[in-house]
Scaffold this motif. Structure first.
Motif, mmCIF file in Angstrom:
data_model
loop_
_atom_site.group_PDB
_atom_site.id
_atom_site.type_symbol
_atom_site.label_atom_id
_atom_site.label_comp_id
_atom_site.label_asym_id
_atom_site.label_seq_id
_atom_site.Cartn_x
_atom_site.Cartn_y
_atom_site.Cartn_z
ATOM 1 N N CYS A 7 18.203 75.755 30.208
ATOM 2 C CA CYS A 7 17.816 74.566 29.448
ATOM 3 C C CYS A 7 17.789 73.347 30.377
ATOM 4 O O CYS A 7 18.788 73.043 31.027
ATOM 5 C CB CYS A 7 18.817 74.352 28.315
ATOM 6 S SG CYS A 7 18.679 72.756 27.511
ATOM 7 N N PHE A 9 17.956 70.215 29.755
ATOM 8 C CA PHE A 9 18.934 69.179 29.404
ATOM 9 C C PHE A 9 20.340 69.620 29.805
ATOM 10 O O PHE A 9 21.151 68.801 30.238
ATOM 11 C CB PHE A 9 18.872 68.835 27.913
ATOM 12 C CG PHE A 9 17.623 68.082 27.514
ATOM 13 C CD1 PHE A 9 16.717 67.603 28.459
ATOM 14 C CD2 PHE A 9 17.343 67.849 26.175
ATOM 15 C CE1 PHE A 9 15.568 66.916 28.082
ATOM 16 C CE2 PHE A 9 16.201 67.152 25.784
ATOM 17 C CZ PHE A 9 15.312 66.686 26.744
ATOM 18 N N CYS A 10 20.639 70.914 29.665
ATOM 19 C CA CYS A 10 21.944 71.407 30.137
ATOM 20 C C CYS A 10 22.059 71.257 31.646
ATOM 21 O O CYS A 10 23.156 71.006 32.162
ATOM 22 C CB CYS A 10 22.148 72.854 29.709
ATOM 23 S SG CYS A 10 22.570 73.067 27.961
ATOM 24 N N HIS A 49 25.076 72.580 24.325
ATOM 25 C CA HIS A 49 23.738 73.077 23.996
ATOM 26 C C HIS A 49 23.682 73.441 22.514
ATOM 27 O O HIS A 49 24.223 74.453 22.088
ATOM 28 C CB HIS A 49 23.377 74.293 24.853
ATOM 29 C CG HIS A 49 21.984 74.776 24.586
ATOM 30 N ND1 HIS A 49 20.883 74.202 25.181
ATOM 31 C CD2 HIS A 49 21.505 75.733 23.755
ATOM 32 C CE1 HIS A 49 19.793 74.793 24.733
ATOM 33 N NE2 HIS A 49 20.137 75.737 23.865
ATOM 34 N N HIS A 95 16.990 71.614 22.863
ATOM 35 C CA HIS A 95 18.353 71.085 22.956
ATOM 36 C C HIS A 95 18.257 69.763 22.195
ATOM 37 O O HIS A 95 17.479 68.885 22.577
ATOM 38 C CB HIS A 95 18.725 70.888 24.435
ATOM 39 C CG HIS A 95 20.101 70.349 24.691
ATOM 40 N ND1 HIS A 95 20.918 70.850 25.683
ATOM 41 C CD2 HIS A 95 20.791 69.334 24.117
ATOM 42 C CE1 HIS A 95 22.066 70.171 25.694
ATOM 43 N NE2 HIS A 95 22.002 69.236 24.750
HETATM 44 ZN ZN LIG Z 1 20.773 72.704 26.567
#
Ligand SMILES: [Zn+2]
Length: 147
Positions: A7, A9-10, A49, A95
């Motif tokens: 991900c 954003f993670c 997440h 996310h």
């Molecule tokens: Zn994420």
């Protein structure tokens, strides 16, 4: 905290991908979008997440909104928009993210600059807005940084 290495954003949360951060604490982080609908557009996300925004625990969702409020006030000072809009559409990155947009035109909240007509149907493509250079995003983030 659940982190998904696939991900994007993670990856930002983990510090493995760049971001122009305006706010961070133990549970949330806010940063500029790469493709700015308007200068100052940001995302506020939980660090964990969580795919669907509606799955965010209530207290965390409230915290996200309070930080977005503070950020919106800074946007009004820094960029003098007509309105500050907030939207969760749930598409793009899976996310949860709250989009906070300084609106200089009513179509900004629906990402009007992303819209195009395809055989009579309005469609959206985020790639229609070019990415902003990192140094410019960092300068925007510096103007919006909140404690
Ligand atoms: Zn994420």
């Amino acid at each position: 905290m659940e982190i998904d290495s696939a991900c994007p954003f993670c990856e930002i949360v983990a510090g493995r991908a760049p971001a122009s951060v305006v706010y961070a604490d133990d549970v949330i982080i806010a940063f500029t979008t790469i493709r700015q609908t308007r200068a100052g557009e940001c995302l506020v996300i939980p660090k964990a997440h969580i795919d669907h925004f509606t799955d965010i625990p209530d207290a965390l969702a409230a915290h996200i909104m309070v930080v977005a409020q503070k950020l919106g006030r800074r946007m009004r000072e820094a960029f003098d928009p007509l309105r500050v809009g907030m939207v969760v559409h749930g598409f793009g990155v899976a996310h949860a993210h709250l989009i906070v947009v300084p609106q200089h035109d009513p179509s900004d909240i629906v990402s009007g600059q992303h819209a195009f007509l395809d055989d009579g149907v309005i469609r959206f493509d985020g790639n229609l807005i070019p990415p902003t250079q990192r140094d410019e995003l960092d300068a925007i983030a510096a103007r919006l940084a909140i404690a």
